[in-house]
Design a protein around this motif. Sequence first.
Motif, short mmCIF file in Angstrom:
data_model
loop_
_atom_site.label_atom_id
_atom_site.label_comp_id
_atom_site.label_asym_id
_atom_site.label_seq_id
_atom_site.Cartn_x
_atom_site.Cartn_y
_atom_site.Cartn_z
N MET A 285 94.96 145.21 31.43
CA MET A 285 94.76 143.92 32.06
C MET A 285 94.45 142.83 31.04
N SER A 289 96.88 139.66 30.22
CA SER A 289 96.38 138.31 30.50
C SER A 289 96.57 137.38 29.31
N CYS A 309 96.48 148.20 35.45
CA CYS A 309 97.32 147.03 35.66
C CYS A 309 98.73 147.23 35.11
N TRP A 442 86.93 150.64 34.40
CA TRP A 442 86.44 149.25 34.36
C TRP A 442 85.18 149.09 35.20
N SER A 461 90.88 139.22 35.12
CA SER A 461 91.57 139.62 36.35
C SER A 461 92.16 138.42 37.07
#
Length: 482
Positions: A285, A289, A309, A442, A461
């Motif tokens: 993730m 990102s 993710c 996580w 997120s």
Amino acid sequence: MKSNQDDLVSVIIPFFNEKIYFLECIQSVFGQSYKNLEIIIINDGSDPEYVEFLNNLEQEIPGKIFVYHKENGGVGSARNFGIQKANGEYISFIDADDIWLPNKIEHQINVIKKKKINFIHGSYLVLDENLKLQGKFIPKDVNYENLLKSCDIGLSTVLISKNLAKEFPFPKISTKEDYVCWLKISKKLDYLYCDKEVVSYYRKKKNSLSSKSITKILNAFKVYNIYEGFGILKSIYYTFRLSLYYLSKENLIRNKNLYPITFNYVIDFKKLNFENSFIFVALNMASLSYMNLLYDNYKNVLFWIDGVCAKFIIKNFIKTAGRKIIDKIILPEKIQNVYLFGNKSDKQINYIEEKLNRKIELIELPYFKNLYETSKFNFNLKNNSLVLINIATPKQEIIAKNLFKFNFTKNVFIFCLGGGIAMASGEEEVVPEKIEKLNLEWLWRLKTDTFFRLKRLLRTSSVFMFKKVTGYFNKINFKELI
């Protein structure tokens, strides 16, 4: 293709109170593979503190850097001053907040010699103030008529013969001074040659002169009315047309030229080839990102799959936890230099030395307050080096990019492992297998440094979900390395 580097190239840098980005600029000039350079810095009336700073820089590297001080007259007059002082056969310009790629001069010298031309410009990448890649511009060969429609020449990508530069000085105007100069040159030459190679980063700052729309429009009108001698109505029409082309160009830069981008990922670690340099990053993730931080090195970036993710992005999702990576590394005999960049830890050093059977050189990193501060770090690596980085995303990726950029002539293999080494060495508690199989590590990690980790989790997120919902990842391809 290697250049014989016989011809001296004069690099001209106008300087006015630019301390934030200047060191990165000058490092990119010193990092050129073409070494026969003289660097001419024209201080255009900066504050006294910068005078001392520049004089010290000149004394540190005598015979290579030449600093001249003058009253403030604008970047055009500063460049003209530098041209008069230049001893090189060729001249290249770079603004004090821009960055060159390491092969900029050598590549362009080779092209100029091969094609027997005396002017070249190239493609460039656009960065914002936070180091995020905003886009890519790919210009074309232009003649006078083309150039009247749109100024598609990036000044920091230009290499020009000294005689041509002396013949066509820059005018005294607050912006668009380079546009006037290129128009004059294009009347003499049949066309201004463009090579598609990306050679420069252009930094787009919110408070820069060139970013002020009204100033740009007024100066565009002056280009046509005063310098080209067009009538008022014709100048208004050309200014309006230039604005439309500018909007079209911005769309190309941001939405067209960059995409699609293809990244490679690894499932079978035996496929890792230690012949060509690479940066190895976890696909999770956090990295998804901050994906645009890796755009400029996409050909040299490899991912391993780590994080739930990635399931939304990769079809053949086979996860490998970061703490297991060192176990999977099979180093060739030629790689004897191993660095650990990050926090000092005897446990981590002992673990890595035992696993890799190599002596570890620790490079302790300071605390970086922000991404820009991180971007200023660089280090001279030995050839054939393995680099392990144990700080958090996205700072570890920025460190990796800098190490890659400033050691481009060497074989370097950079692994962004974050907290993986700490877990593997027993310094931090390992995520239980049951939690990991459920892809809930996580959540498990929130039990320590809860507030800090929760804040970071919410931030990354949110960015990931926004990119996923808006179709951002449809523009990026992920291909398994086989």
